[in-house]
Design a protein around this motif. Sequence first.
Motif, PDB file in Angstrom:
ATOM      1  N   GLN A  39       0.822  -1.211   0.000  1.00 52.92           N
ATOM      2  CA  GLN A  39       0.000   0.000   0.000  1.00 52.92           C
ATOM      3  C   GLN A  39       0.860   1.267   0.000  1.00 52.92           C
ATOM      4  OE1 GLN A  39      -3.875  -0.032   1.103  1.00 52.92           O
ATOM      5  NE2 GLN A  39      -3.565  -1.852  -0.177  1.00 52.92           N
ATOM      6  N   ASP A  40       1.966   1.222  -0.736  1.00 47.32           N
ATOM      7  CA  ASP A  40       2.843   2.381  -0.811  1.00 47.32           C
ATOM      8  C   ASP A  40       2.458   3.192  -2.040  1.00 47.32           C
ATOM      9  OD1 ASP A  40       4.828   4.233  -0.886  1.00 47.32           O
ATOM     10  OD2 ASP A  40       6.494   2.822  -0.985  1.00 47.32           O
ATOM     11  N   MET A  41       1.394   3.996  -1.862  1.00 46.98           N
ATOM     12  CA  MET A  41       0.870   4.754  -2.996  1.00 46.98           C
ATOM     13  C   MET A  41       1.887   5.789  -3.468  1.00 46.98           C
ATOM     14  SD  MET A  41      -1.679   4.553  -4.833  1.00 46.98           S
ATOM     15  CE  MET A  41      -2.396   5.438  -6.208  1.00 46.98           C
ATOM     16  N   LEU A  42       2.575   6.421  -2.494  1.00 50.70           N
ATOM     17  CA  LEU A  42       3.541   7.456  -2.838  1.00 50.70           C
ATOM     18  C   LEU A  42       4.645   6.883  -3.724  1.00 50.70           C
ATOM     19  CD1 LEU A  42       3.157  10.302  -1.666  1.00 50.70           C
ATOM     20  CD2 LEU A  42       5.272   9.890  -0.369  1.00 50.70           C
ATOM     21  N   GLY A  43       5.202   5.752  -3.284  1.00 53.51           N
ATOM     22  CA  GLY A  43       6.242   5.082  -4.063  1.00 53.51           C
ATOM     23  C   GLY A  43       5.722   4.699  -5.430  1.00 53.51           C
ATOM     24  N   GLY A  44       4.509   4.170  -5.457  1.00 54.06           N
ATOM     25  CA  GLY A  44       3.920   3.729  -6.713  1.00 54.06           C
ATOM     26  C   GLY A  44       3.768   4.875  -7.696  1.00 54.06           C
ATOM     27  N   VAL A  45       3.279   6.003  -7.193  1.00 54.48           N
ATOM     28  CA  VAL A  45       3.058   7.143  -8.078  1.00 54.48           C
ATOM     29  C   VAL A  45       4.380   7.695  -8.599  1.00 54.48           C
ATOM     30  CG1 VAL A  45       2.211   9.522  -8.165  1.00 54.48           C
ATOM     31  CG2 VAL A  45       0.835   7.765  -7.074  1.00 54.48           C
ATOM     32  N   SER A  46       5.417   7.696  -7.731  1.00 51.12           N
ATOM     33  CA  SER A  46       6.691   8.231  -8.224  1.00 51.12           C
ATOM     34  C   SER A  46       7.313   7.288  -9.262  1.00 51.12           C
ATOM     35  CB  SER A  46       7.656   8.507  -7.064  1.00 51.12           C
ATOM     36  OG  SER A  46       7.947   7.319  -6.392  1.00 51.12           O
ATOM     37  N   ILE A  47       7.081   5.997  -9.102  1.00 48.51           N
ATOM     38  CA  ILE A  47       7.563   5.079 -10.139  1.00 48.51           C
ATOM     39  C   ILE A  47       6.763   5.284 -11.432  1.00 48.51           C
ATOM     40  CG2 ILE A  47       7.865   2.653 -10.785  1.00 48.51           C
ATOM     41  CD1 ILE A  47       8.312   2.008  -7.859  1.00 48.51           C
ATOM     42  N   HIS A  48       5.482   5.589 -11.256  1.00 44.04           N
ATOM     43  CA  HIS A  48       4.642   5.891 -12.417  1.00 44.04           C
ATOM     44  C   HIS A  48       5.279   6.998 -13.265  1.00 44.04           C
ATOM     45  CE1 HIS A  48       0.273   6.608 -14.005  1.00 44.04           C
ATOM     46  NE2 HIS A  48       1.166   6.526 -14.971  1.00 44.04           N
ATOM     47  N   GLY A  49       5.791   8.010 -12.548  1.00 46.68           N
ATOM     48  CA  GLY A  49       6.452   9.100 -13.245  1.00 46.68           C
ATOM     49  C   GLY A  49       7.664   8.623 -14.040  1.00 46.68           C
ATOM     50  N   GLN A  50       8.416   7.691 -13.431  1.00 49.80           N
ATOM     51  CA  GLN A  50       9.625   7.205 -14.097  1.00 49.80           C
ATOM     52  C   GLN A  50       9.312   6.328 -15.294  1.00 49.80           C
ATOM     53  OE1 GLN A  50      11.679   5.345 -10.855  1.00 49.80           O
ATOM     54  NE2 GLN A  50      11.521   7.240  -9.668  1.00 49.80           N
TER      55      GLN A  50
END
Length: 579
Positions: free
Chosen positions: A118-129
Amino acid sequence: MVTTKLMTLMKKCSSVKQAKQIHAHILINGLTFFQPLLIHHMLLWDVINYRTMAQYAYSMLHHLHSPDSFAWGCVIRFFSQKGLFTEAVSLYVQMHRMRLCPTSHAISSALKSCARIQDMLGGVSIHGQVHVFGFNTCVYVQTALLDLYSKMGDMGTARKMFDEMPEKSVVSWNSLLSGYVKTGILDEAQDFFDEIPGKDVISWNAMVSGYAKAGNMDQACTLFQQMPERNLASWNAMITGFIECGSIASARKCFDAMPRQNCVTWMTMIAGYSKDGDVDSARRLFNQMDHKDLLSCNAMLACYAQNSKPKEALELFNDMLKLDINIHPDKVTLSSVISACSQLGDLEHWFWIESHINDFGIVLDDHLATALIDLYAKCGSIDKAYELFHSLRKKDLVAHSAMIYGCGINGRPSDAIKLFERMLADCIVPNLVTFTGLLTAYNHAGLVEKGYQCFNSMKDYGLVPSIDHYGIMVDLLGRAGYLDEAYKLIINMPMQPNTGVWGALLLACRLHNNVELGEVAVQHCIKLESDATGYYSLLSSIYATVGKWDDAKKMRKGMEGKEIIKIPGCSWTSNLTTP
DNA sequence: CTAGGGTTAG
């Protein structure tokens, strides 16, 4: 010559020992170029002590001759496959810091890990990458992303991603489908399911499981029969559904009818029997298992802990440690074990476990800390319980209830109330267990008036008092001398009173030497429990105190001879059990 | 590589 030999060796590498030997070989011959390949091969095997393997791979990664994104990707994928999600994410972050360009393996594995923890923050930043590194068209990465949003319940974003994907696989369809199912939008899920071009077993299973979890077993059965192909998961989903709606017999029929069972099946049934309170059936199944795994042990352990068999729970825990077939306890194991210790008031046992907790590789989390709050409170260490409570990352309903109860049994009613009020201020809605704690606090402090108000306020929260709440109220009223009120409460109970309730009244009668009600209470107690010795001795001491020596004597005599005793003047009481 | 069936605290 040397390199071909090395390649064959690496392909067979299936233990940490072998990996170390090959690595030494690589270093001696200056073939550091092969390091990433070794990592790749050593992680392909399904080794038993994968944690040691993971650790070794991790250390190798940091001693690579030159940073290599392929090797990093291998380890990240391994971590995420083995459930080491936090580790996978942190590895991905390290990789990113080294300015290595991630592989699609690394990105999809990291995304999966973010979704699981449930690491949404991490997930979203990877989305950016994903955009930066140009994975916009990679099905694996796109599906992992879509699954992340789907698992987070953000179906809007998930759907948008899905619609924009240039290429979809059946995995992409299934991922979105399970998102709809999990958020409970079954109509939408059904429509979506009908659109899936190449439905596979997993698509069907998702739908079946959705209906089963929603309690719609008719629809689940219909789909189950329509399925072109069934696997273990399909059967298991049906069993879960039957258990969910309380028909353990249907679940068992399913269990017996399926072609073969696996660990999940066994565990689901054990948990089902546990919920049903049928410990013996659960244990019988458990004994029949050939390969007991961690999760089935945990289920059996939880069954004991939740059905008031703490001694059996601790016994099983010791067996697990003895079996050394790699049944390594985990957090789930410990939460049941702590619960068992708490029921026994055995703090020493926990101290022993605590001294080994590092060997188990377990880190205290909020869940465990909450179990410990209860344990410490029950053993009188309220300060330690408070300390744990304050250390919680997130104080939820269960934690508050445990702490309130802890204050209750340690004679701190004002603290209990303070906790309750803070809880309400934090918009946490109390439940039945919360009120058990609160009422216990009032009971312990002898605050009749406030306790009664509290009891009556339960309905304001949409709660219907359980038999235990009535038990506490009878105790509270009775101890304070309001015996008639206590009795009135009992006969107006919406459910059949148990020995806990009548026993509380009897105890109060002993305290205030009330013969008349004492006889009534005993009459009911012996009707409900075969071993009535304790009740008789209480009544007998009431007789003795008020000077009814003959009756007291009769009681004693009857207890010795274990005959059925006719209690004097009580023939009318039996009419009161069924108002 | 990405999707489905399961165990935990008061």
